[in-house]
Design a protein around this motif. Structure first.
Motif: not given
Length: 284
Positions: A143-148
């Motif tokens: 799960i990538p960070h939400g701002d990516v």
């Protein structure tokens, strides 16, 4: 020899004491099983033939000796699993090849700057050195960070030299993914559907590139997906575009059905100059 799931189901019915019409038991094994006494033929009326197992232990011994199957129910349950490993197959029948299994699943990632993500509930950093990529295997727990923003690169050469295209993109954290090798592309789509990050498609500026985006990505990701079009696209197409791409790919899209103004503008420019443009021109 591999025991098919359908035939295993028939054997399971027989092992539970059921009688099976001979017409529904189509297998070269029937003659051998009848000769060995593992199967018996029961006549119902003048013509109907029913097959049954007189002694279940004889059938079990046959399945173990011929197919290494000690538990039919476990064997069938294993074949029915959506996710199956070679270890599961060996456990079910001592044979990892009774069913085709993709063990090398996942996709490649790349980035300009370090990208924060979660893998199996632990924080990790994606930051492959120039000239290398990183391969994500356990995609279900990545799960990538939400701002990516996830950027899908259509062609492998552009993906491999993404550092030479840094000026094309804003400073938003970007994680680049690749649809190659193509046998991995379903893993990528499935993963993109499981996360909420915005998706930017970076592909060829021709009808084929637009089609790949609309049919392979937009249809699954909806409004959180967009198609990358550089501001100077008309100048690029006019100068570097290829008429053969236009002639061989020509598609008259219904522009009213496309909800992205940049794609509508791109299609109009392609028709205007009768040229398509491959994305590798943007490698600096």
């Amino acid at each position: 020899m591999v025991l098919s799931k359908s035939l295993a189901g028939v054997f399971l019915q027989l092992s539970k004491g059921e009688k099976i019409p001979a017409s529904k038991f189509k297998s070269p094994l029937i003659a051998e099983l009848l000769m060995e006494g593992i199967l018996a033929d029961f006549r119902s009326g003048r013509t109907r033939s029913l097959l049954y197992v007189p002694k279940v232990e004889n059938l079990n011994a046959f399945l173990l000796n011929r197919f290494s199957i000690s538990d039919l129910e476990n064997y069938i349950s294993t074949l029915n699993q959506d996710t199956i490993t070679r270890a599961d197959l060996i456990n079910a029948a001592s044979n990892s090849k009774i069913k085709s299994v993709r063990t090398f699943t996942g996709f490649l990632v790349n980035c300009f700057e370090p990208i924060n993500a979660i893998l199996n509930e632990e924080s990790i950093e994606i930051n492959p050195p120039i000239g290398t990529f990183q391969f994500i295997h356990d995609t279900k727990h990545f799960i990538p960070h939400g701002d990516v923003t996830i950027v899908g690169v259509e062609n492998s050469e552009s993906f491999g030299q993404i550092h030479r295209q840094k000026t094309l993109f804003e400073n938003t954290p970007l994680l680049f993914v690749c649809r190659y090798p193509l046998n991995q592309s379903k893993d990528l789509i499935k993963w993109l559907q499981s996360i909420s990050n915005p998706y930017l498609h970076y592909g060829d500026f021709d009808f084929a590139g637009i089609g790949i985006y609309l049919n392979e990505y937009k249809r699954y990701l909806g409004s959180r997906s967009t198609f990358y079009v550089p501001d100077n696209i008309e100048l690029l197409i006019k100068k570097w575009g290829n008429t053969n791409l236009y002639d061989t790919q020509k598609i008259n899209y219904d522009l009213q059905l496309i909800d992205e103004p940049k794609i509508v503008e791109l299609i109009t420019i392609i028709h205007k100059h009768k040229k398509g443009l491959e994305q590798e021109i943007l490698i600096k």
